[in-house]
Scaffold this motif. Structure first.
Motif, PDB file in Angstrom:
ATOM      1  N   SER A 187     -11.577  -2.686   6.632  1.00 32.81           N
ATOM      2  CA  SER A 187     -11.145  -2.805   5.184  1.00 32.81           C
ATOM      3  C   SER A 187     -11.283  -3.981   4.343  1.00 32.81           C
ATOM      4  O   SER A 187     -11.172  -4.154   3.423  1.00 32.81           O
ATOM      5  N   TYR A 221       0.913  -1.225  -0.197  1.00 35.41           N
ATOM      6  CA  TYR A 221      -0.071  -0.080   0.129  1.00 35.41           C
ATOM      7  C   TYR A 221       0.921   1.197  -0.067  1.00 35.41           C
ATOM      8  O   TYR A 221       0.266   2.276  -0.152  1.00 35.41           O
ATOM      9  N   LYS A 260       8.169 -11.181   3.252  1.00 38.88           N
ATOM     10  CA  LYS A 260       6.759 -11.280   3.440  1.00 38.88           C
ATOM     11  C   LYS A 260       6.198 -10.148   2.695  1.00 38.88           C
ATOM     12  O   LYS A 260       6.432  -9.311   2.905  1.00 38.88           O
ATOM     13  N   GLU A 263      -8.488  -3.003  11.082  1.00 44.28           N
ATOM     14  CA  GLU A 263      -8.185  -3.684   9.776  1.00 44.28           C
ATOM     15  C   GLU A 263      -9.344  -4.290   9.103  1.00 44.28           C
ATOM     16  O   GLU A 263      -9.589  -4.120   7.829  1.00 44.28           O
ATOM     17  N   THR A 278      -3.572  -0.209  -4.679  1.00 47.18           N
ATOM     18  CA  THR A 278      -2.835  -0.846  -3.568  1.00 47.18           C
ATOM     19  C   THR A 278      -2.957  -2.588  -4.161  1.00 47.18           C
ATOM     20  O   THR A 278      -1.831  -3.173  -4.391  1.00 47.18           O
TER      21      THR A 278
HETATM   22  C1  LIG Z   1       0.974 -13.544   7.709  1.00 49.68           C
HETATM   23  C2  LIG Z   1       0.544 -12.072   7.699  1.00 49.68           C
HETATM   24  C3  LIG Z   1       1.689 -11.292   8.182  1.00 49.68           C
HETATM   25  C4  LIG Z   1       1.352  -9.874   8.187  1.00 49.68           C
HETATM   26  N1  LIG Z   1       2.433  -9.097   8.746  1.00 49.68           N
HETATM   27  C5  LIG Z   1       2.264  -7.539   8.498  1.00 49.68           C
HETATM   28  C6  LIG Z   1       3.175  -6.926   8.596  1.00 49.68           C
HETATM   29  O1  LIG Z   1       4.376  -7.151   9.083  1.00 49.68           O
HETATM   30  N2  LIG Z   1       3.064  -5.272   8.567  1.00 49.68           N
HETATM   31  C7  LIG Z   1       1.798  -5.005   8.074  1.00 49.68           C
HETATM   32  O2  LIG Z   1       1.672  -3.846   7.900  1.00 49.68           O
HETATM   33  N3  LIG Z   1       0.867  -5.632   7.788  1.00 49.68           N
HETATM   34  C8  LIG Z   1       0.858  -7.192   7.983  1.00 49.68           C
HETATM   35  N4  LIG Z   1      -0.114  -7.886   7.959  1.00 49.68           N
HETATM   36  C9  LIG Z   1      -1.386  -7.374   7.515  1.00 49.68           C
HETATM   37  C10 LIG Z   1      -1.590  -7.065   6.124  1.00 49.68           C
HETATM   38  O3  LIG Z   1      -0.844  -5.914   5.673  1.00 49.68           O
HETATM   39  C11 LIG Z   1      -3.099  -6.595   5.486  1.00 49.68           C
HETATM   40  O4  LIG Z   1      -3.473  -5.824   6.435  1.00 49.68           O
HETATM   41  C12 LIG Z   1      -4.122  -7.987   5.707  1.00 49.68           C
HETATM   42  O5  LIG Z   1      -3.531  -9.081   5.403  1.00 49.68           O
HETATM   43  C13 LIG Z   1      -5.197  -7.399   4.924  1.00 49.68           C
HETATM   44  O6  LIG Z   1      -4.742  -7.329   3.428  1.00 49.68           O
HETATM   45  P1  LIG Z   1      -5.024  -8.664   2.329  1.00 49.68           P
HETATM   46  O7  LIG Z   1      -4.070  -8.443   1.227  1.00 49.68           O
HETATM   47  O8  LIG Z   1      -5.017  -9.794   3.168  1.00 49.68           O
HETATM   48  O9  LIG Z   1      -6.582  -8.540   1.952  1.00 49.68           O
HETATM   49  P2  LIG Z   1      -7.476  -7.165   1.336  1.00 49.68           P
HETATM   50  O10 LIG Z   1      -8.864  -7.408   2.009  1.00 49.68           O
HETATM   51  O11 LIG Z   1      -7.745  -7.754  -0.275  1.00 49.68           O
HETATM   52  O12 LIG Z   1      -6.858  -5.718   1.557  1.00 49.68           O
HETATM   53  C14 LIG Z   1      -7.321  -5.099   2.600  1.00 49.68           C
HETATM   54  C15 LIG Z   1      -5.941  -4.056   2.491  1.00 49.68           C
HETATM   55  O13 LIG Z   1      -5.960  -3.314   1.324  1.00 49.68           O
HETATM   56  C16 LIG Z   1      -5.618  -2.040   1.468  1.00 49.68           C
HETATM   57  N5  LIG Z   1      -6.463  -0.833   1.490  1.00 49.68           N
HETATM   58  C17 LIG Z   1      -7.793  -1.097   1.929  1.00 49.68           C
HETATM   59  N6  LIG Z   1      -8.507  -0.112   1.383  1.00 49.68           N
HETATM   60  C18 LIG Z   1      -7.716   0.841   0.913  1.00 49.68           C
HETATM   61  C19 LIG Z   1      -7.674   2.161   0.351  1.00 49.68           C
HETATM   62  N7  LIG Z   1      -8.684   2.743   0.435  1.00 49.68           N
HETATM   63  N8  LIG Z   1      -6.472   2.667  -0.152  1.00 49.68           N
HETATM   64  C20 LIG Z   1      -5.280   2.053  -0.235  1.00 49.68           C
HETATM   65  N9  LIG Z   1      -5.184   0.934   0.107  1.00 49.68           N
HETATM   66  C21 LIG Z   1      -6.284   0.054   0.743  1.00 49.68           C
HETATM   67  C22 LIG Z   1      -5.075  -2.043   3.053  1.00 49.68           C
HETATM   68  O14 LIG Z   1      -3.560  -2.440   3.178  1.00 49.68           O
HETATM   69  C23 LIG Z   1      -5.888  -3.078   3.680  1.00 49.68           C
HETATM   70  O15 LIG Z   1      -5.256  -3.651   4.697  1.00 49.68           O
HETATM   71  C24 LIG Z   1       0.047  -9.466   7.946  1.00 49.68           C
HETATM   72  C25 LIG Z   1      -0.758 -10.270   7.260  1.00 49.68           C
HETATM   73  C26 LIG Z   1      -0.610 -11.500   7.270  1.00 49.68           C
HETATM   74  C27 LIG Z   1      -1.774 -12.549   6.604  1.00 49.68           C
END
Ligand SMILES: Cc1cc2nc3c(=O)[nH]c(=O)nc-3n(C[C@H](O)[C@H](O)[C@H](O)COP(=O)(O)OP(=O)(O)OC[C@H]3O[C@@H](n4cnc5c(N)ncnc54)[C@H](O)[C@@H]3O)c2cc1C
Length: 403
Positions: free
Chosen positions: A374, A219, A244, A371, A274
């Motif tokens: 979203s 993002y 990761k 989280e 994103t």
């Molecule tokens: C094993 C694991 C480890 C993780 N470790 C970390 C870490 O070290 N650091 C970290 O920051 N996160 C970490 N996360 C969390 C991750 O960044 C996401 O927040 C979470 O997984 C949701 O994203 P998604 O790809 O699963 O799903 P989706 O539901 O497809 O995407 C949601 C994500 O899209 C993005 N998004 C949503 N709305 C908007 C918008 N309006 N504009 C721009 N972007 C938007 C955000 O990043 C949101 O979290 C981890 C997740 C997992 C599964």
């Protein structure tokens, strides 16, 4: 706010019980090593692997958690987590399959990371704050003086390097790979510097690494370029490279900080941007894996079905083995339908498992709640699938595999 209200209305015991029966029970494995083992056994029976995480969250600038004692306590928790991760392995013996999450701000203060980030961004600071210099200090334990820091900050840096070194040394000895979490943009450059220093020492070819991985957040607008440069630099230096790949968990706070400081918003303008960024980073990393083989590892850490589909399709096209240098990661309590489908198809799938007392995990749970606003799209799909399955079980109809 909800927690404060429930404590006031129900008292701390009843509101604690309520949390345990709801969000805590959904997203956290438990408090004791035995509870964690029980949770992991259930996951392993379904073909999923554990990715333990000690949820030590420090609010940036928090005044409460200062002083070396808090970080030393976290160091002990991390070392115990390494042992627990190792002990959870189904069949004993050396293996590269054990992964664990590491939060650097549990071992060093956000204040120091903020200060270092400011300096890293200034031209001319690069030599004094080079990964090689920090790696040398970690390895030798010799005194390191950085001119941009005052005496107290230098002491804290030295102690932090010592703690990081001890965790990785122990993890390496136990064959546990450490996946360092990414946090806020005002800390990430410092976190990456520390990861780079650890990589110089522990990701060299002779070590059979990568033992220390970094996390990249799609993002952020500059992530694809940073990832490309880092992958190329590791390749040139002959170092193993572990990533990761996530979308990023601190969207609201990143935007609020930028608004507050009157600086440019570092995040992508919308969800679709994103997604495009994640897709490009994924393609970049899969290409690197296909060129570098076991010297390059990737965790596709996402619940997004489109991203998972892209990864599996491209792995097949590029001839990357199912259970090789690419694995998948999802959070405990989220999108089990994605994890189970991947696990049953033979991919390496990890569930990120936080554990600890209710008080320790509250900040983690609050972040999950923020989280999930979203991620509601995915949650709605999960809800639909769960209702379908419930109906199937109640009415005794045949199994419907989700697609
Ligand atoms: C094993 C694991 C480890 C993780 N470790 C970390 C870490 O070290 N650091 C970290 O920051 N996160 C970490 N996360 C969390 C991750 O960044 C996401 O927040 C979470 O997984 C949701 O994203 P998604 O790809 O699963 O799903 P989706 O539901 O497809 O995407 C949601 C994500 O899209 C993005 N998004 C949503 N709305 C908007 C918008 N309006 N504009 C721009 N972007 C938007 C955000 O990043 C949101 O979290 C981890 C997740 C997992 C599964």
């Amino acid at each position: 706010m909800l927690q404060a209200w429930s404590q006031r209305l129900l008292g701390s015991r009843l509101s604690g019980a309520l949390l345990r029966a709801s969000v805590y029970g959904q997203f956290v494995a438990g408090e004791t090593a035995e509870e964690v083992r029980g949770c992991v056994r259930q996951l392993q029976a379904l073909g999923l692997r554990p990715l333990l995480a000690v949820p030590t969250e420090e609010e940036p600038d928090s005044a409460v958690k200062t002083g070396e004692a808090w970080y030393e306590g976290n160091l002990s928790a991390m070392l115990r987590c390494v042992d627990l991760s190792r002990g959870l392995l189904e069949t004993p013996g050396p293996t590269g399959n054990i992964l664990m999450q590491l939060k650097v701000t549990a071992l060093t203060s956000t204040r120091l990371c903020k200060e270092l980030t400011t300096w890293i961004r200034r031209p001319g600071a690069s030599l004094e704050l080079s990964p090689e210099r920090l790696a040398e200090a970690m390895d030798s334990g010799q005194d390191l003086q950085v001119s941009c820091l005052n005496a107290e900050q230098n002491r804290h840096l030295q102690a932090s390097l010592g703690r990081l070194h001890r965790v990785v040394q122990h993890a390496r000895a136990q064959h546990v790979r450490l996946l360092v979490d990414a946090e806020y943009t005002f800390l990430n450059p410092a976190l990456s510097l520390l990861v780079d220093a650890l990589a110089v020492r522990w990701n060299s070819p002779g070590e059979g690494g990568p033992w220390v991985w970094n996390t990249y957040q799609a993002y952020l607008q500059d992530t694809h370029e940073r990832l490309r440069l880092a992958a190329e630099a590791a390749d040139r230096a002959g170092l193993a490279f572990g990533v990761k790949l996530v979308r990023g968990a601190y969207l609201d706070k990143e935007r609020a900080t930028a608004r507050h400081q009157g600086t440019e918003d570092p995040t992508q303008p919308d969800y679709e941007a994103t997604n495009r960024s994640y897709s490009r980073c994924l393609e970049l990393m899969l290409t690197h894996v296909s060129h570098r083989g076991p010297m390059c590892h990737l965790m596709v850490a996402s619940h997004n079905e489109e991203s998972v589909r892209q990864a599996t399709k491209r792995m097949w096209e590029l001839g990357i083995p199912l259970d090789g240098p690419v694995c998948f990661g999802q959070l405990l309590g989220m999108c089990d339908h994605v994890s189970l489908a991947l696990g049953q198809a033979g991919y390496a799938v990890y569930k990120s498992i936080p554990y600890g007392s209710l008080e320790e995990v509250i900040p983690y749970l609050i972040r999950r709640a923020q989280e999930n606003r979203s991620v509601l799209h995915g949650a709605r799909r999960e809800q639909k699938l769960l209702s379908q399955e419930l109906r199937r079980r109640l009415l005794g109809r045949g199994l419907r595999v989700p697609h």
